[in-house]
Write a protein that holds these residues in place. Sequence first.
Motif: not given
Length: 157
Positions: A137-154
């Motif tokens: 993950i190179l960036s998020n939608q603007g949260n400077t404290k943390y990024t939350c990954l919910y689901r990654v499916h293949f």
Amino acid sequence: MDKTYIEGASVTRGSGTEEYGGQLALWGVIPLWRAAPPPDTVLTLRKPTPSDCWPFSGSYGEILIELTRNVQIKAISLEHIRPDSARSAPKNFTFYGILENGTWVNVAEGEYNGKGPAKQYYRFNWSLPLKKIIFRILSNQGNTKYTCLYRVHFYGK
């Protein structure tokens, strides 16, 4: 393995990625309580609910996904809860496949649309089977404290 998870896959956090919340320990040694869900939360098959994610500090991080066998992956999906109001959702990302000889190959990159649907799909531009995948993950939608990954499916064969 728990049937609520994708069968035959495991997830670990990548190098330099710190969990947001982490663990609390007695005398800094004996684990007492885990404040953040484990990274393999991203592989669960259940519908995501608020806080049912793997959080990491900042807007840059990665996970290593290992499969039990080589799989020809055609596409992936990223899912976040209420992306239109979640500044912690990923934004720009890259997927790398790791070949048998250890070579990293860029197999997909994209942008998670914060105003789009919760579940978004991306095609892989690689046709060889892969057993290890790095999701960076190179960036998020603007949260400077943390990024939350919910689901990654293949998706593939």
